[in-house]
Design a protein around this motif. Structure first.
Motif, PDB file in Angstrom:
ATOM      1  N   LEU A 108       2.076   8.145   9.992  1.00 24.86           N
ATOM      2  CA  LEU A 108       3.378   8.733  10.274  1.00 24.86           C
ATOM      3  C   LEU A 108       4.154   7.877  11.272  1.00 24.86           C
ATOM      4  CD1 LEU A 108       5.528  10.883   9.940  1.00 24.86           C
ATOM      5  CD2 LEU A 108       4.313  12.270  11.659  1.00 24.86           C
ATOM      6  N   ARG A 109       3.502   7.386  12.297  1.00 25.92           N
ATOM      7  CA  ARG A 109       4.207   6.533  13.262  1.00 25.92           C
ATOM      8  C   ARG A 109       4.748   5.282  12.574  1.00 25.92           C
ATOM      9  NH1 ARG A 109       2.551   4.003  19.128  1.00 25.92           N
ATOM     10  NH2 ARG A 109       4.502   2.851  19.318  1.00 25.92           N
ATOM     11  N   ALA A 110       3.946   4.660  11.734  1.00 28.84           N
ATOM     12  CA  ALA A 110       4.414   3.472  11.006  1.00 28.84           C
ATOM     13  C   ALA A 110       5.613   3.821  10.130  1.00 28.84           C
ATOM     14  CB  ALA A 110       3.280   2.892  10.171  1.00 28.84           C
ATOM     15  N   ASP A 111       5.585   4.996   9.531  1.00 28.55           N
ATOM     16  CA  ASP A 111       6.712   5.449   8.713  1.00 28.55           C
ATOM     17  C   ASP A 111       7.956   5.678   9.576  1.00 28.55           C
ATOM     18  OD1 ASP A 111       7.641   6.477   6.002  1.00 28.55           O
ATOM     19  OD2 ASP A 111       8.003   8.241   7.254  1.00 28.55           O
ATOM     20  N   LEU A 112       7.788   6.320  10.710  1.00 24.55           N
ATOM     21  CA  LEU A 112       8.913   6.567  11.616  1.00 24.55           C
ATOM     22  C   LEU A 112       9.528   5.258  12.117  1.00 24.55           C
ATOM     23  CD1 LEU A 112       7.515   9.538  13.742  1.00 24.55           C
ATOM     24  CD2 LEU A 112       9.327   9.645  12.015  1.00 24.55           C
ATOM     25  N   GLU A 113       8.691   4.233  12.235  1.00 25.15           N
ATOM     26  CA  GLU A 113       9.162   2.921  12.681  1.00 25.15           C
ATOM     27  C   GLU A 113       9.663   2.057  11.522  1.00 25.15           C
ATOM     28  OE1 GLU A 113       6.078   1.127  15.065  1.00 25.15           O
ATOM     29  OE2 GLU A 113       6.229   2.690  16.609  1.00 25.15           O
ATOM     30  N   HIS A 114       9.688   2.626  10.332  1.00 24.43           N
ATOM     31  CA  HIS A 114      10.182   1.930   9.130  1.00 24.43           C
ATOM     32  C   HIS A 114       9.414   0.639   8.834  1.00 24.43           C
ATOM     33  CE1 HIS A 114      13.411   4.830   9.167  1.00 24.43           C
ATOM     34  NE2 HIS A 114      13.688   4.486  10.410  1.00 24.43           N
ATOM     35  N   ARG A 115       8.114   0.682   9.075  1.00 24.95           N
ATOM     36  CA  ARG A 115       7.277  -0.479   8.757  1.00 24.95           C
ATOM     37  C   ARG A 115       7.033  -0.535   7.252  1.00 24.95           C
ATOM     38  NH1 ARG A 115       3.345  -2.144  13.386  1.00 24.95           N
ATOM     39  NH2 ARG A 115       4.477  -1.367  15.213  1.00 24.95           N
ATOM     40  N   ASP A 116       6.851  -1.722   6.747  1.00 24.62           N
ATOM     41  CA  ASP A 116       6.566  -1.905   5.322  1.00 24.62           C
ATOM     42  C   ASP A 116       5.081  -1.856   5.012  1.00 24.62           C
ATOM     43  OD1 ASP A 116       9.272  -2.222   4.615  1.00 24.62           O
ATOM     44  OD2 ASP A 116       9.204  -4.346   5.155  1.00 24.62           O
ATOM     45  N   THR A 117       4.253  -2.217   6.015  1.00 28.08           N
ATOM     46  CA  THR A 117       2.804  -2.274   5.804  1.00 28.08           C
ATOM     47  C   THR A 117       2.096  -1.601   6.971  1.00 28.08           C
ATOM     48  OG1 THR A 117       2.543  -4.417   6.906  1.00 28.08           O
ATOM     49  CG2 THR A 117       2.953  -4.453   4.511  1.00 28.08           C
ATOM     50  N   ILE A 118       0.821  -1.335   6.747  1.00 26.42           N
ATOM     51  CA  ILE A 118      -0.038  -0.796   7.801  1.00 26.42           C
ATOM     52  C   ILE A 118      -1.411  -1.451   7.659  1.00 26.42           C
ATOM     53  CG2 ILE A 118      -0.805   1.216   6.457  1.00 26.42           C
ATOM     54  CD1 ILE A 118      -0.614   2.787   9.215  1.00 26.42           C
ATOM     55  N   SER A 119      -2.036  -1.743   8.786  1.00 37.33           N
ATOM     56  CA  SER A 119      -3.386  -2.302   8.773  1.00 37.33           C
ATOM     57  C   SER A 119      -4.375  -1.210   8.388  1.00 37.33           C
ATOM     58  CB  SER A 119      -3.757  -2.858  10.150  1.00 37.33           C
ATOM     59  OG  SER A 119      -2.921  -3.926  10.491  1.00 37.33           O
ATOM     60  N   ALA A 120      -5.314  -1.582   7.543  1.00 33.16           N
ATOM     61  CA  ALA A 120      -6.289  -0.594   7.064  1.00 33.16           C
ATOM     62  C   ALA A 120      -7.646  -1.238   6.852  1.00 33.16           C
ATOM     63  CB  ALA A 120      -5.811   0.033   5.766  1.00 33.16           C
ATOM     64  N   ARG A 121      -8.672  -0.425   7.049  1.00 30.29           N
ATOM     65  CA  ARG A 121     -10.037  -0.789   6.673  1.00 30.29           C
ATOM     66  C   ARG A 121     -10.353   0.060   5.453  1.00 30.29           C
ATOM     67  NH1 ARG A 121     -14.490  -0.744  10.595  1.00 30.29           N
ATOM     68  NH2 ARG A 121     -14.358   1.494  10.300  1.00 30.29           N
ATOM     69  N   VAL A 122     -10.847  -0.578   4.414  1.00 28.36           N
ATOM     70  CA  VAL A 122     -11.094   0.123   3.155  1.00 28.36           C
ATOM     71  C   VAL A 122     -12.596   0.293   2.948  1.00 28.36           C
ATOM     72  CG1 VAL A 122     -10.709   0.128   0.673  1.00 28.36           C
ATOM     73  CG2 VAL A 122      -8.954  -0.832   2.205  1.00 28.36           C
ATOM     74  N   LEU A 123     -13.025   1.547   2.945  1.00 24.96           N
ATOM     75  CA  LEU A 123     -14.421   1.875   2.679  1.00 24.96           C
ATOM     76  C   LEU A 123     -14.612   1.993   1.174  1.00 24.96           C
ATOM     77  CD1 LEU A 123     -17.193   2.870   3.907  1.00 24.96           C
ATOM     78  CD2 LEU A 123     -16.309   5.184   3.565  1.00 24.96           C
ATOM     79  N   PRO A 124     -15.504   1.193   0.594  1.00 25.11           N
ATOM     80  CA  PRO A 124     -15.769   1.362  -0.839  1.00 25.11           C
ATOM     81  C   PRO A 124     -16.508   2.677  -1.091  1.00 25.11           C
ATOM     82  CG  PRO A 124     -17.167  -0.372   0.082  1.00 25.11           C
ATOM     83  CD  PRO A 124     -16.291   0.123   1.196  1.00 25.11           C
ATOM     84  N   TRP A 125     -16.243   3.281  -2.229  1.00 26.67           N
ATOM     85  CA  TRP A 125     -16.879   4.556  -2.569  1.00 26.67           C
ATOM     86  C   TRP A 125     -18.400   4.441  -2.534  1.00 26.67           C
ATOM     87  CZ3 TRP A 125     -15.063   9.188  -2.319  1.00 26.67           C
ATOM     88  CH2 TRP A 125     -15.796  10.248  -2.864  1.00 26.67           C
TER      89      TRP A 125
END
Length: 135
Positions: A108-125
């Motif tokens: 939500l903060r990234a959205d409020l700041e109008h960012r295009d991307t967000i850093s993420a760690r992706v856990l495989p299933w």
């Protein structure tokens, strides 16, 4: 040993998002997962889901908090203090969807700041058992 079931009833709107078993946040954070940049648009639909508590669990959506920061002051303050230097954690499901495990306030903060991307760690299933709490 079986996975401990999720401790609360999951509302229908969230059954496709919340894992149906209890999992451990510390175990998730301890995993050595690569960090990637994800388009915010890929995860933005999470902002329309009732993840947050208000007079009980699963009552309000992040977009409701953004639209009325006075009424939802606690969640809004938590959003503003969310540290975007830390990546969110998502799980890559077998049906190819990404769902957030930890980091909706950061989203939500990234959205409020109008960012295009967000850093993420992706856990495989295939690794969800590494975070599962067993009975």
């Amino acid at each position: 040993m079986t996975r401990r079931p999720f401790p609360l009833p999951i509302p229908p709107a969230l059954t496709a998002y919340i894992l149906d078993f209890h999992w451990n946040l510390d175990r998730l954070h301890a995993l050595d997962l690569p960090v990637t940049e994800l388009p915010l648009a890929t995860l933005a639909h999470h902002l329309d889901l009732p993840f947050w508590a208000y007079d009980g669990p699963f009552q309000i959506t992040p977009r409701q908090v953004a639209a009325d920061p006075v009424a939802y002051h606690a969640q809004y303050e938590r959003t503003l203090s969310a540290d975007l230097r830390h990546p969110i954690d998502v799980v890559h499901r077998p049906d190819d969807r990404l769902t957030i495990l930890d980091g909706v306030h950061r989203l939500l903060r990234a959205d409020l700041e109008h960012r295009d991307t967000i850093s993420a760690r992706v856990l495989p299933w295939s690794a969800v058992d590494e975070i599962a709490v067993r009975e």
